[in-house]
Design a protein around this motif. Sequence first.
Motif, PDB file in Angstrom:
ATOM      1  N   ARG A 210     -14.295  18.616  -0.619  1.00 54.01           N
ATOM      2  CA  ARG A 210     -15.164  18.498  -1.795  1.00 54.01           C
ATOM      3  C   ARG A 210     -14.522  17.667  -2.900  1.00 54.01           C
ATOM      4  N   LEU A 211     -13.243  17.349  -2.710  1.00 51.27           N
ATOM      5  CA  LEU A 211     -12.548  16.558  -3.739  1.00 51.27           C
ATOM      6  C   LEU A 211     -12.816  15.051  -3.609  1.00 51.27           C
ATOM      7  N   LYS A 212     -13.570  14.678  -2.593  1.00 53.10           N
ATOM      8  CA  LYS A 212     -13.801  13.245  -2.356  1.00 53.10           C
ATOM      9  C   LYS A 212     -14.300  12.485  -3.590  1.00 53.10           C
ATOM     10  N   PRO A 213     -15.211  13.071  -4.371  1.00 50.90           N
ATOM     11  CA  PRO A 213     -15.675  12.342  -5.569  1.00 50.90           C
ATOM     12  C   PRO A 213     -14.543  11.968  -6.526  1.00 50.90           C
ATOM     13  N   VAL A 214     -13.479  12.794  -6.549  1.00 55.30           N
ATOM     14  CA  VAL A 214     -12.346  12.459  -7.427  1.00 55.30           C
ATOM     15  C   VAL A 214     -11.689  11.162  -6.949  1.00 55.30           C
ATOM     16  N   LEU A 215     -11.542  11.029  -5.634  1.00 55.18           N
ATOM     17  CA  LEU A 215     -10.915   9.820  -5.087  1.00 55.18           C
ATOM     18  C   LEU A 215     -11.796   8.592  -5.309  1.00 55.18           C
ATOM     19  N   GLU A 216     -13.073   8.826  -5.499  1.00 52.47           N
ATOM     20  CA  GLU A 216     -13.986   7.693  -5.671  1.00 52.47           C
ATOM     21  C   GLU A 216     -14.127   7.262  -7.124  1.00 52.47           C
ATOM     22  N   LEU A 217     -13.447   7.974  -8.010  1.00 58.63           N
ATOM     23  CA  LEU A 217     -13.494   7.562  -9.417  1.00 58.63           C
ATOM     24  C   LEU A 217     -12.848   6.185  -9.558  1.00 58.63           C
ATOM     25  N   ARG A 218     -13.435   5.383 -10.395  1.00 62.84           N
ATOM     26  CA  ARG A 218     -12.950   4.010 -10.539  1.00 62.84           C
ATOM     27  C   ARG A 218     -11.460   3.922 -10.903  1.00 62.84           C
ATOM     28  N   PRO A 219     -11.003   4.687 -11.905  1.00 68.92           N
ATOM     29  CA  PRO A 219      -9.572   4.579 -12.252  1.00 68.92           C
ATOM     30  C   PRO A 219      -8.653   4.976 -11.095  1.00 68.92           C
ATOM     31  N   VAL A 220      -9.098   5.942 -10.297  1.00 67.51           N
ATOM     32  CA  VAL A 220      -8.262   6.370  -9.165  1.00 67.51           C
ATOM     33  C   VAL A 220      -8.175   5.250  -8.137  1.00 67.51           C
ATOM     34  N   ARG A 221      -9.318   4.658  -7.814  1.00 65.46           N
ATOM     35  CA  ARG A 221      -9.311   3.596  -6.804  1.00 65.46           C
ATOM     36  C   ARG A 221      -8.491   2.397  -7.275  1.00 65.46           C
ATOM     37  N   ILE A 222      -8.702   2.008  -8.527  1.00 65.51           N
ATOM     38  CA  ILE A 222      -7.949   0.850  -9.046  1.00 65.51           C
ATOM     39  C   ILE A 222      -6.468   1.197  -9.120  1.00 65.51           C
ATOM     40  N   GLY A 223      -6.176   2.417  -9.570  1.00 65.69           N
ATOM     41  CA  GLY A 223      -4.773   2.836  -9.679  1.00 65.69           C
ATOM     42  C   GLY A 223      -4.071   2.822  -8.328  1.00 65.69           C
ATOM     43  N   VAL A 224      -4.760   3.302  -7.311  1.00 67.88           N
ATOM     44  CA  VAL A 224      -4.163   3.319  -5.968  1.00 67.88           C
ATOM     45  C   VAL A 224      -3.854   1.889  -5.514  1.00 67.88           C
ATOM     46  N   VAL A 225      -4.788   0.983  -5.745  1.00 69.60           N
ATOM     47  CA  VAL A 225      -4.573  -0.408  -5.323  1.00 69.60           C
ATOM     48  C   VAL A 225      -3.402  -1.030  -6.085  1.00 69.60           C
ATOM     49  N   VAL A 226      -3.366  -0.820  -7.393  1.00 73.05           N
ATOM     50  CA  VAL A 226      -2.280  -1.416  -8.202  1.00 73.05           C
ATOM     51  C   VAL A 226      -0.928  -0.859  -7.740  1.00 73.05           C
ATOM     52  N   LEU A 227      -0.878   0.439  -7.503  1.00 71.67           N
ATOM     53  CA  LEU A 227       0.393   1.036  -7.057  1.00 71.67           C
ATOM     54  C   LEU A 227       0.820   0.484  -5.702  1.00 71.67           C
ATOM     55  N   MET A 228      -0.144   0.329  -4.814  1.00 71.28           N
ATOM     56  CA  MET A 228       0.191  -0.201  -3.488  1.00 71.28           C
ATOM     57  C   MET A 228       0.721  -1.635  -3.596  1.00 71.28           C
ATOM     58  N   VAL A 229       0.016  -2.441  -4.384  1.00 67.70           N
ATOM     59  CA  VAL A 229       0.427  -3.851  -4.519  1.00 67.70           C
ATOM     60  C   VAL A 229       1.802  -3.931  -5.185  1.00 67.70           C
ATOM     61  N   LEU A 230       1.999  -3.091  -6.198  1.00 70.60           N
ATOM     62  CA  LEU A 230       3.278  -3.106  -6.913  1.00 70.60           C
ATOM     63  C   LEU A 230       4.426  -2.684  -5.984  1.00 70.60           C
ATOM     64  N   TYR A 231       4.202  -1.651  -5.221  1.00 72.69           N
ATOM     65  CA  TYR A 231       5.235  -1.194  -4.286  1.00 72.69           C
ATOM     66  C   TYR A 231       5.548  -2.295  -3.267  1.00 72.69           C
ATOM     67  N   LEU A 232       4.477  -2.928  -2.771  1.00 71.87           N
ATOM     68  CA  LEU A 232       4.683  -4.004  -1.787  1.00 71.87           C
ATOM     69  C   LEU A 232       5.446  -5.161  -2.422  1.00 71.87           C
ATOM     70  N   ALA A 233       5.075  -5.494  -3.674  1.00 70.67           N
ATOM     71  CA  ALA A 233       5.708  -6.644  -4.331  1.00 70.67           C
ATOM     72  C   ALA A 233       7.167  -6.379  -4.646  1.00 70.67           C
ATOM     73  N   VAL A 234       7.492  -5.150  -4.951  1.00 70.61           N
ATOM     74  CA  VAL A 234       8.858  -4.875  -5.404  1.00 70.61           C
ATOM     75  C   VAL A 234       9.762  -4.426  -4.260  1.00 70.61           C
ATOM     76  N   PHE A 235       9.319  -3.470  -3.490  1.00 69.55           N
ATOM     77  CA  PHE A 235      10.242  -2.836  -2.549  1.00 69.55           C
ATOM     78  C   PHE A 235      10.074  -3.230  -1.088  1.00 69.55           C
ATOM     79  N   ALA A 236       8.870  -3.596  -0.702  1.00 69.54           N
ATOM     80  CA  ALA A 236       8.658  -3.822   0.728  1.00 69.54           C
ATOM     81  C   ALA A 236       9.517  -4.982   1.225  1.00 69.54           C
TER      82      ALA A 236
END
Lengths: 458, 370
Positions: free
Chosen positions: A420-446
């Motif tokens: 039932r928590l799926k709507p939380v994951l679909e919130l715009r800030p959550v989705r954008i935040g997840v993408v930014v964190l992934m890209v940042l991690y890839l850019a810095v550490f991967a």
Amino acid sequence: MFFHKLPFALFFLIVYPIYLALKGTRLRLPWLLTASYFFYAWLNPLYLILILCTTLLDYIVVILMSGTRYRKLWLCVSIVFNLALLGFFKYGAFFADNLNVLLLSLSIPYTVPVPGFLLPIGLSFYIFQSMSYSIDFYRGKIERERSFIKYAVFVSLFPRLLAGPIERAKNLLGQLHKTPKFSREDITDGLSLFIVGFFKKVALADYLALYVNKVYDAPEQFQSPALVIATFMFCWQIYFDFSGYTDMARGIARMMGIRLMLNFNNPYLAASLGEFWSRWHVSLSSWFKDYLYIPLGGNRKGNFNTYRNMLLTMVISGLWHGAAWTFVVWGLVHALGRFMTREMEKTSLYKDRIPKILKQLFVFTFVTFAWIFFKARSITDAWIIITRIFTSGFEKPDCPLLALVLIFAVWLYQFAHESRLKPVLELRPVRIGVVVLMVLYLAVFAQSSEQPFIYMQF
Amino acid sequence: MQDNQTSRIRDGSPTVNEPQVPFSSNSVRLSLREWLVAAVVFSVIFCFAPGLWERFEKFEPGPDYRIPYELSGNYRLYDRYCQWACSHYETLIIGDSVIWGHYVSRDNTLSHYLNENAGRSRFANLGLDGTHPAALEGLMRYYGQSISNKKVILHLNPLWTSSPKADLQTEKEHHFNHPKLVPQFSPSIPCYTASHLSRAFAVAQRHVPFLKWRLHLRLAYDLPSWTLNHLQWNPLRELAISDNYDKSRSASKPGRGDYQWVQLSTSLQWSFFRRSIEMLKARGNRVFVLVGPFNEHTLKPDSLNTYRRMKNEIEAWLRQNAIDYYMPPVLPNEFYRDASHPLSRGYAILAEQLFENDSFKSTILNPGED
């Protein structure tokens, strides 16, 4: 040329704009075929001979099937030829090695020469896809494809060429017939899929591999905690690796207006082994179901035949993954697991009383245990790992906490996604935040990854 | 009608007549506008994170500090240390592992003994392991820009001209230290065969702060590898990691060698060394060159003669260009670890010799008195 490497980025930057320019013209498919063959030849130009053989064979066989009464004969020709090709290149060395062991044990002074070539990457995937076309045509499920170019693109489409998904003609050929209607959402969706896949492969799978490989390369040097953690981590490594590849493949295809099937659907949330196989490598599971399990009789002819069919399907599925006894045992373990749980799942106690989370935990534990055979270099190694898990000490229970935290975060995300928590994951800030964190991690550490995709070896 | 058919909804439903394919098994799905927002957020991080990081990252080098051996490739750290050293020391000693002190602890290096002779901390150890002249020139150009209007002791290790390979002249590809510091495109280095792409990335890394910061983070806090190699939970280690690096136990002293010295007129390393001097002087630095002391005990007679001729040529060029220098006499053999690295006692003697050298006194110790 692999999706997470720079040469592919350059390749796509050249191929994609031209594809977009040609999308409404008759040159679209020839361009796609040229790009796909170039993509494959980049690994080894000789691979083109094999893919052309398979493509030509099934294309011609279906033409011959449509104009004759001997449809079954031509289907047999297709199946025998494809399996012979697969057997020779994939299982030649395995059979020769085992035959030599047998000859030696019988004191027969003869040695079968062992083929020394490597398995062409993607062979198992495109052969199965091509076979599905001739079988489906034989069954009357699809029309004959008249254009060789379209059929060749169906077999060799570069996003899915190396490790699937194993598409059906009905889905993919149908899309190739039409001019793709794709909007900017296809491009942004494709990008979303690609980024998630890239993160899974480079940031997660390749990271976990560092620990897993260290332990599995010398299991006799490690004690129970390290072996358990490495097995647990491999369980996630192979998921991130293969589903990451599939996400990237689907993302690239999506950007080109082609929708590839969903190949992984959070498999570690499955509450039964049957459900696990409907969530893990869906394109292969459904292939075996449609072209092996059901033709063998499926579950229609009593318990004995059902279990025999399950056993055969799982063992052959295991062998499909690799030419080694470890894969056979892996398939066997899964078959035995299905036998046991199938009966248990019928009971009302299990159905109604056991909480879902416990069922999920049980399936996950079983699947993780089975991966030991998949990952171990030999049956002996697998046995060493299993015995040492239960008999070696608990000294130095070192724990790579970052890896475990990352795995837990992903599990939690998947769990929330199916709750039932799926709507939380679909919130715009959550989705954008997840993408930014992934890209940042890839850019810095991967790190620049040298780990090949696990499933490409199959 | 067509438009209606192709209209799409956000739950992943395909267009009419297209196969029913679910989007994915997660919710990470951005629209164009959301991608743009993500790009803006990432751009802000890209621009400001390196500067902010520097404000919060603790960097307090102690006495006799030198760049930790494991961080030899962390050029941003070197850059930062240069800035710090310029504001805390009168004289900077620049060079390769001979200056860094490859076989000695940080309190047995040349800079330490010079400070001891001076009675206070005047000399900073800006040596970096493996920096041959071609790399050193790049290091000074891109990461040592803060070195201006200072007194600089620039070390020349003749070992880098002891063979065509060391001089980077061979056509055959071979690995050499600090490839990212050498010129990537021009002048061409014959044995450097990196792809154009990696050369372009090396150039970008020198100029883009985010890429410098990224390299710094990966070397100083390589979280992924570190967590797997150090399985106890302690992800943030101190920047100034231990530099008690000591190879003396593993290195063995070489026998007499027959070096294939290259001609100075054709030497790449020598040309880069000269460029370094010119660059440092152009920035208003007072440059003092220290040549060697090379371990001549390891040379066969023929090789020794060639080496001495080369040394004379170097001396002539330095005189001709009015550059202050010192060519110390060879130390006793037991004070060397190998062909070019002195041991602790060797550094102590070298420091004493420098303090007695008139040119050193006038250039470095008492510049106002000449």
